[in-house]
Scaffold this motif. Structure first.
Motif, PDB file in Angstrom:
ATOM      1  N   ASN A  47       0.822  -1.215   0.000  1.00  2.71           N
ATOM      2  CA  ASN A  47       0.000   0.000   0.000  1.00  2.71           C
ATOM      3  C   ASN A  47       0.850   1.257   0.000  1.00  2.71           C
ATOM      4  OD1 ASN A  47      -3.052  -0.328   0.063  1.00  2.71           O
ATOM      5  ND2 ASN A  47      -2.333  -1.984   1.383  1.00  2.71           N
ATOM      6  N   THR A  48       1.996   1.219   0.653  1.00  2.00           N
ATOM      7  CA  THR A  48       2.903   2.366   0.612  1.00  2.00           C
ATOM      8  C   THR A  48       3.440   2.563  -0.806  1.00  2.00           C
ATOM      9  OG1 THR A  48       3.532   2.050   2.923  1.00  2.00           O
ATOM     10  CG2 THR A  48       5.031   3.355   1.558  1.00  2.00           C
ATOM     11  N   GLY A  49       3.842   1.472  -1.432  1.00  2.10           N
ATOM     12  CA  GLY A  49       4.329   1.552  -2.808  1.00  2.10           C
ATOM     13  C   GLY A  49       3.269   2.055  -3.767  1.00  2.10           C
ATOM     14  N   MET A  50       2.052   1.546  -3.610  1.00  2.18           N
ATOM     15  CA  MET A  50       0.959   1.994  -4.478  1.00  2.18           C
ATOM     16  C   MET A  50       0.630   3.469  -4.221  1.00  2.18           C
ATOM     17  SD  MET A  50       0.098  -0.552  -6.446  1.00  2.18           S
ATOM     18  CE  MET A  50      -1.603  -0.488  -6.949  1.00  2.18           C
ATOM     19  N   LEU A  51       0.661   3.891  -2.965  1.00  2.98           N
ATOM     20  CA  LEU A  51       0.411   5.299  -2.657  1.00  2.98           C
ATOM     21  C   LEU A  51       1.445   6.187  -3.337  1.00  2.98           C
ATOM     22  CD1 LEU A  51      -0.969   7.639  -1.148  1.00  2.98           C
ATOM     23  CD2 LEU A  51       0.463   7.080   0.825  1.00  2.98           C
ATOM     24  N   LEU A  52       2.714   5.841  -3.187  1.00  3.32           N
ATOM     25  CA  LEU A  52       3.772   6.633  -3.825  1.00  3.32           C
ATOM     26  C   LEU A  52       3.624   6.617  -5.341  1.00  3.32           C
ATOM     27  CD1 LEU A  52       6.798   5.578  -1.603  1.00  3.32           C
ATOM     28  CD2 LEU A  52       5.552   7.751  -1.551  1.00  3.32           C
ATOM     29  N   ASN A  53       3.326   5.466  -5.894  1.00  2.00           N
ATOM     30  CA  ASN A  53       3.117   5.342  -7.332  1.00  2.00           C
ATOM     31  C   ASN A  53       2.000   6.262  -7.804  1.00  2.00           C
ATOM     32  OD1 ASN A  53       3.198   4.043 -10.006  1.00  2.00           O
ATOM     33  ND2 ASN A  53       1.286   3.092  -9.362  1.00  2.00           N
ATOM     34  N   HIS A  54       0.893   6.266  -7.097  1.00  2.00           N
ATOM     35  CA  HIS A  54      -0.250   7.076  -7.525  1.00  2.00           C
ATOM     36  C   HIS A  54       0.002   8.568  -7.341  1.00  2.00           C
ATOM     37  CE1 HIS A  54      -2.596   3.178  -6.916  1.00  2.00           C
ATOM     38  NE2 HIS A  54      -2.487   3.399  -8.211  1.00  2.00           N
ATOM     39  N   VAL A  55       0.696   8.945  -6.281  1.00  2.00           N
ATOM     40  CA  VAL A  55       1.012  10.366  -6.086  1.00  2.00           C
ATOM     41  C   VAL A  55       1.933  10.857  -7.202  1.00  2.00           C
ATOM     42  CG1 VAL A  55       2.208  12.013  -4.583  1.00  2.00           C
ATOM     43  CG2 VAL A  55       0.577  10.388  -3.604  1.00  2.00           C
ATOM     44  N   VAL A  56       2.945  10.086  -7.524  1.00  2.00           N
ATOM     45  CA  VAL A  56       3.842  10.467  -8.617  1.00  2.00           C
ATOM     46  C   VAL A  56       3.080  10.509  -9.940  1.00  2.00           C
ATOM     47  CG1 VAL A  56       5.827   9.690  -9.979  1.00  2.00           C
ATOM     48  CG2 VAL A  56       5.949   9.669  -7.488  1.00  2.00           C
ATOM     49  N   ALA A  57       2.198   9.538 -10.151  1.00  5.79           N
ATOM     50  CA  ALA A  57       1.444   9.468 -11.407  1.00  5.79           C
ATOM     51  C   ALA A  57       0.524  10.670 -11.594  1.00  5.79           C
ATOM     52  CB  ALA A  57       0.637   8.176 -11.466  1.00  5.79           C
ATOM     53  N   ILE A  58       0.043  11.246 -10.501  1.00  5.77           N
ATOM     54  CA  ILE A  58      -0.799  12.441 -10.607  1.00  5.77           C
ATOM     55  C   ILE A  58      -0.073  13.526 -11.395  1.00  5.77           C
ATOM     56  CG2 ILE A  58      -1.830  14.356  -9.298  1.00  5.77           C
ATOM     57  CD1 ILE A  58      -2.267  12.255  -7.002  1.00  5.77           C
ATOM     58  N   PHE A  59       1.216  13.658 -11.125  1.00  2.00           N
ATOM     59  CA  PHE A  59       1.989  14.749 -11.713  1.00  2.00           C
ATOM     60  C   PHE A  59       2.765  14.358 -12.974  1.00  2.00           C
ATOM     61  CE2 PHE A  59       1.625  15.481  -7.132  1.00  2.00           C
ATOM     62  CZ  PHE A  59       0.907  16.663  -7.159  1.00  2.00           C
ATOM     63  N   LEU A  60       3.167  13.099 -13.075  1.00  2.00           N
ATOM     64  CA  LEU A  60       4.049  12.721 -14.176  1.00  2.00           C
ATOM     65  C   LEU A  60       3.423  11.812 -15.225  1.00  2.00           C
ATOM     66  CD1 LEU A  60       7.358  12.058 -12.194  1.00  2.00           C
ATOM     67  CD2 LEU A  60       6.614  14.158 -13.332  1.00  2.00           C
ATOM     68  N   VAL A  61       2.313  11.168 -14.918  1.00  2.00           N
ATOM     69  CA  VAL A  61       1.732  10.205 -15.844  1.00  2.00           C
ATOM     70  C   VAL A  61       0.412  10.696 -16.415  1.00  2.00           C
ATOM     71  CG1 VAL A  61       0.874   7.846 -16.096  1.00  2.00           C
ATOM     72  CG2 VAL A  61       2.894   8.285 -14.683  1.00  2.00           C
ATOM     73  N   ALA A  62      -0.403  11.293 -15.581  1.00  2.00           N
ATOM     74  CA  ALA A  62      -1.751  11.697 -16.009  1.00  2.00           C
ATOM     75  C   ALA A  62      -1.666  12.664 -17.184  1.00  2.00           C
ATOM     76  CB  ALA A  62      -2.501  12.341 -14.848  1.00  2.00           C
ATOM     77  N   THR A  63      -2.387  12.331 -18.256  1.00  2.00           N
ATOM     78  CA  THR A  63      -2.394  13.184 -19.446  1.00  2.00           C
ATOM     79  C   THR A  63      -3.710  13.938 -19.600  1.00  2.00           C
ATOM     80  OG1 THR A  63      -3.139  11.323 -20.801  1.00  2.00           O
ATOM     81  CG2 THR A  63      -0.753  11.716 -20.668  1.00  2.00           C
ATOM     82  N   SER A  64      -4.639  13.689 -18.669  1.00  2.00           N
ATOM     83  CA  SER A  64      -5.914  14.400 -18.701  1.00  2.00           C
ATOM     84  C   SER A  64      -6.394  14.611 -17.273  1.00  2.00           C
ATOM     85  CB  SER A  64      -6.967  13.598 -19.477  1.00  2.00           C
ATOM     86  OG  SER A  64      -7.314  12.426 -18.767  1.00  2.00           O
ATOM     87  N   ALA A  65      -7.363  15.475 -17.126  1.00  2.00           N
ATOM     88  CA  ALA A  65      -7.936  15.722 -15.801  1.00  2.00           C
ATOM     89  C   ALA A  65      -8.575  14.445 -15.253  1.00  2.00           C
ATOM     90  CB  ALA A  65      -8.955  16.847 -15.869  1.00  2.00           C
ATOM     91  N   ASP A  66      -9.202  13.659 -16.116  1.00  2.00           N
ATOM     92  CA  ASP A  66      -9.815  12.408 -15.670  1.00  2.00           C
ATOM     93  C   ASP A  66      -8.778  11.427 -15.131  1.00  2.00           C
ATOM     94  OD1 ASP A  66     -12.377  13.225 -16.239  1.00  2.00           O
ATOM     95  OD2 ASP A  66     -12.435  12.262 -18.211  1.00  2.00           O
ATOM     96  N   GLU A  67      -7.664  11.295 -15.818  1.00  2.00           N
ATOM     97  CA  GLU A  67      -6.603  10.416 -15.334  1.00  2.00           C
ATOM     98  C   GLU A  67      -6.054  10.927 -14.003  1.00  2.00           C
ATOM     99  OE1 GLU A  67      -3.498   9.893 -18.203  1.00  2.00           O
ATOM    100  OE2 GLU A  67      -4.449   8.123 -19.039  1.00  2.00           O
ATOM    101  N   GLY A  68      -5.885  12.223 -13.896  1.00  2.00           N
ATOM    102  CA  GLY A  68      -5.403  12.812 -12.648  1.00  2.00           C
ATOM    103  C   GLY A  68      -6.336  12.499 -11.492  1.00  2.00           C
ATOM    104  N   ARG A  69      -7.637  12.637 -11.750  1.00  2.00           N
ATOM    105  CA  ARG A  69      -8.626  12.326 -10.715  1.00  2.00           C
ATOM    106  C   ARG A  69      -8.580  10.853 -10.321  1.00  2.00           C
ATOM    107  NH1 ARG A  69     -11.287  15.211 -14.198  1.00  2.00           N
ATOM    108  NH2 ARG A  69     -12.312  17.157 -13.828  1.00  2.00           N
ATOM    109  N   MET A  70      -8.392   9.979 -11.299  1.00  2.00           N
ATOM    110  CA  MET A  70      -8.300   8.550 -11.020  1.00  2.00           C
ATOM    111  C   MET A  70      -7.108   8.256 -10.111  1.00  2.00           C
ATOM    112  SD  MET A  70      -7.678   5.328 -13.573  1.00  2.00           S
ATOM    113  CE  MET A  70      -6.016   5.893 -13.894  1.00  2.00           C
ATOM    114  N   PHE A  71      -5.960   8.848 -10.420  1.00  2.00           N
ATOM    115  CA  PHE A  71      -4.778   8.640  -9.592  1.00  2.00           C
ATOM    116  C   PHE A  71      -4.978   9.222  -8.200  1.00  2.00           C
ATOM    117  CE2 PHE A  71      -2.381   8.317 -13.747  1.00  2.00           C
ATOM    118  CZ  PHE A  71      -2.134   6.965 -13.621  1.00  2.00           C
ATOM    119  N   ILE A  72      -5.641  10.357  -8.095  1.00  2.00           N
ATOM    120  CA  ILE A  72      -5.940  10.935  -6.782  1.00  2.00           C
ATOM    121  C   ILE A  72      -6.823   9.982  -5.993  1.00  2.00           C
ATOM    122  CG2 ILE A  72      -7.206  12.775  -5.590  1.00  2.00           C
ATOM    123  CD1 ILE A  72      -6.232  14.668  -7.862  1.00  2.00           C
TER     124      ILE A  72
END
Length: 117
Positions: A17-42
């Motif tokens: 869960n720690t790894g997934m949390l870090l992964n998703h926080v980083v993905a908010i800023f570096l992976v998400a290419t749309s607002a919808d993807e950003g919301r999903m990662f959040i």
């Protein structure tokens, strides 16, 4: 957690869960290419953050609702395969499988030994 198996399961849940949390926080800023993807990662980051709070407090206190609630995290992780059977989906399903095994390893701690008939 009392025994080695239960403690190992708990630690695996915390690490994943720690790894997934870090992964998703980083993905908010570096992976998400749309607002919808950003919301999903959040949303997934919040699920993992909640899981960590449950694991560190209620889970350690062996509250059964905490054990049950962690299954929702396992389900939320596994259901990502619905977006497509690709590398990411398979990784998430594998992580969910390991989470499920870790969760089952702690069952005796919450429910006691299963008695035969």
């Amino acid at each position: 957690m009392k025994t080695g198996l239960e403690k190992a399961g708990w630690i695996v849940l915390i690490v994943l869960n720690t790894g997934m949390l870090l992964n998703h926080v980083v993905a908010i800023f570096l992976v998400a290419t749309s607002a919808d993807e950003g919301r999903m990662f959040i949303a997934y980051a919040v699920v993992n953050a909640f899981a960590l709070l449950v694991l560190f407090f209620a889970y350690r206190a062996r509250q059964r609702w905490a054990w049950a609630s962690i299954w929702l995290v396992v389900l939320a992780t596994a259901v990502t395969i619905a977006y497509g059977i690709d590398t990411i989906g398979l990784i998430y399903v594998a992580v969910a499988g390991v989470m499920a095994l870790a969760q089952l390893a702690t069952a005796r701690e919450f429910f006691g030994a299963v008695r035969g008939i």
